[in-house]
Scaffold this active site. Structure first.
Site, mmCIF file in Angstrom:
data_model
loop_
_atom_site.group_PDB
_atom_site.id
_atom_site.type_symbol
_atom_site.label_atom_id
_atom_site.label_comp_id
_atom_site.label_asym_id
_atom_site.label_seq_id
_atom_site.Cartn_x
_atom_site.Cartn_y
_atom_site.Cartn_z
ATOM 1 N N LYS A 68 -32.223 21.069 13.286
ATOM 2 C CA LYS A 68 -31.355 20.702 12.160
ATOM 3 C C LYS A 68 -29.913 20.753 12.614
ATOM 4 O O LYS A 68 -29.501 21.699 13.297
ATOM 5 C CB LYS A 68 -31.570 21.704 11.006
ATOM 6 C CG LYS A 68 -30.814 21.348 9.741
ATOM 7 C CD LYS A 68 -31.580 20.386 8.875
ATOM 8 C CE LYS A 68 -30.732 19.757 7.774
ATOM 9 N NZ LYS A 68 -29.868 18.640 8.255
ATOM 10 N N LYS A 104 -27.921 19.067 17.361
ATOM 11 C CA LYS A 104 -26.650 18.413 17.011
ATOM 12 C C LYS A 104 -26.616 17.059 17.695
ATOM 13 O O LYS A 104 -27.202 16.873 18.758
ATOM 14 C CB LYS A 104 -25.466 19.248 17.505
ATOM 15 C CG LYS A 104 -24.173 18.927 16.791
ATOM 16 C CD LYS A 104 -24.105 19.673 15.471
ATOM 17 C CE LYS A 104 -22.806 19.538 14.759
ATOM 18 N NZ LYS A 104 -22.632 20.617 13.757
ATOM 19 N N SER A 358 -28.227 21.462 2.700
ATOM 20 C CA SER A 358 -29.056 20.447 3.369
ATOM 21 C C SER A 358 -30.526 20.829 3.256
ATOM 22 O O SER A 358 -31.388 19.973 3.035
ATOM 23 C CB SER A 358 -28.700 20.351 4.852
ATOM 24 O OG SER A 358 -27.622 19.478 5.057
#
Ligand code: GLU
Length: 423
Positions: A68, A104, A358
């Site tokens: 994530k 990322k 999120s």
């Protein structure tokens, strides 16, 4: 001396490992990303010429759940930076105990120089380049510096086309009419505000006498400044990449006025005029460097990494620092601040409100639910406050800085997951 972000991240890891027992093979896992993806993305520019852009996705660790983390579009983004940011995401998700690992992405580009059509082509190209490694149960990207809900919308659409079915949980931070969560845009700032509130209580600072300086006026900087102002804190200085302003009276300025002025003039300004009627704050212009050295209670770097260097740390006059940017303080600066007894609330806690919401967005998409902004922010509050309390208590008990305490908490959880899953 400027140091690269990944070396800084590894220095922070080494510092935390002094307080943990770790097997050598687990250390090896933590020191390197599980997977590094790189691609050149061709975009046919408006002038008809095709240009290639370097793109990355670093999948650092998925022991606790799907990778994530955001995607950054910035002219200085490179693999070293994305690796550090991916590592910090793994730590951040574990700090707030949400079921994700860390990743990322990035593209080396100045998105301000692209037309909307070029930006869309680049965003869709990014998804095509890494498609097979992405997905709701594999790797779930989100916005970061200079990316936004519109870009997440294009990416979700491209992903769903390639998958042959609607897949909203593949990305978070989407526009609300595409399954984005209410409250996501303000979430990082809101989480930061909760952290400042908790910190002010620990430091026995009274809200309406507490002065704050915020560096960075993007989504994160603007919302934390606004939330703090609305709660009664005195936001006395703000800046963006062009420079900033300082409230001469030390009363606090309204970030909403400043945003109106920024939208109208393209830069931070304390004066907002409609026709001949002007709403002006009592301000003076300052540079970004000056903002960092102001005599305020709380300093909030909310722009990019490595702004608080060894030299800057010696000159800081703030009573405490709350890191809303990722990686704004170098390890050398951390040492100085620790010696000077200036507490630093680390990025992996202070800006974790964004990724936490999120997670809420991903949950809503998976369960086909829609939560209100009030519900979302109400669910965020205990997560951030509990993480803050745990980290504060550990930092007092072990006599370590808040960053080291946060890393110890997160690494304990990650190491446990690695062991449980087997390797
Ligand atoms: N880019 C944000 C961060 O650095 C959010 C990441 C996410 O929501 O996945 O935390």
């Amino acid at each position: 001396m400027a140091s690269d972000p990944f070396s800084n991240a590894m220095a922070q890891l080494a510092q935390a490992l002094k307080f943990l027992e770790i097997e050598p093979q687990i250390l090896e896992i933590l020191k390197k990303p599980q997977r590094i993806l790189e691609a050149e993305i061709p975009v046919k520019m408006d002038n008809g010429i095709t240009k290639n852009f370097s793109a990355y996705r670093v999948q650092y660790n998925d022991a606790r759940g799907p990778f994530k983390g955001g995607i950054r579009f910035h002219p200085h983004t490179d693999l070293v930076e994305v690796k550090a940011l991916a590592f910090w995401m793994a730590i951040k998700c574990a700090v707030v105990d949400i079921p994700f690992g860390g990743g990322k992405g990035g593209v080396t580009v100045d998105p301000k120089k692209l037309s909307s059509r070029e930006l869309e082509a680049l965003s869709r190209g990014w998804v095509r380049a890494f498609f097979e490694y992405l997905g709701p149960q594999k790797d779930v990207p989100a916005p970061d510096v200079y990316t936004n809900p519109t870009i997440m919308g294009w990416m979700t659409d491209e992903f769903s086309k390639l998958a042959g079915k609607w897949r909203p949980a593949a990305f978070t931070g989407k526009p609300e009419d595409m399954g984005g969560s209410a409250g996501r845009t303000e979430a990082t700032g809101h989480g930061g505000y909760l952290v400042v509130d908790a910190l002010a209580e620990k430091l026995k600072l009274e809200k309406n006498k507490t002065t704050v300086a915020v560096q960075g006026f993007g989504n994160v900087g603007y919302y934390i400044a606004k939330k703090l102002h609305d709660a009664g804190f005195c936001v006395v200085a703000v800046s963006d990449s062009q420079g900033g302003i300082l409230d001469k009276r030390n009363h606090g300025m309204d970030p909403e006025n400043i945003m109106h002025a920024k939208k109208a003039k393209g830069l931070i300004d304390g004066c907002y005029c409609v026709g001949t009627v002007c709403d002006c704050e009592n301000y003076q212009k300052i540079s970004n460097a000056e903002l960092l050295e102001l005599e305020v209670d709380i300093l909030i770097p909310a722009a990019l990494e490595n702004v608080i260097t060894l030299e800057v740390a010696k000159k800081i006059k703030a009573k405490a620092i709350v890191e809303m940017a990722n990686g704004p303080t170098t390890p050398e600066a951390d040492e100085i601040l620790k010696a000077r007894q200036i507490p630093v609330v680390p990025d992996v806690l202070a800006n974790a409100g964004g990724v936490t919401v999120s997670y809420f967005e991903w949950l809503q998409n998976n369960r086909d639910e829609v939560w209100t902004a009030e519900e979302v922010l109400a669910k965020l509050k205990p997560i951030i406050e509990n993480a803050f309390e745990k980290i504060w208590a550990m930092s007092q008990a072990k006599k370590v800085g808040l960053r080291t305490a946060a890393f110890v908490l997160a690494l304990t959880r990650i190491i446990e997951a690695i062991k449980t899953r087997g390797f």
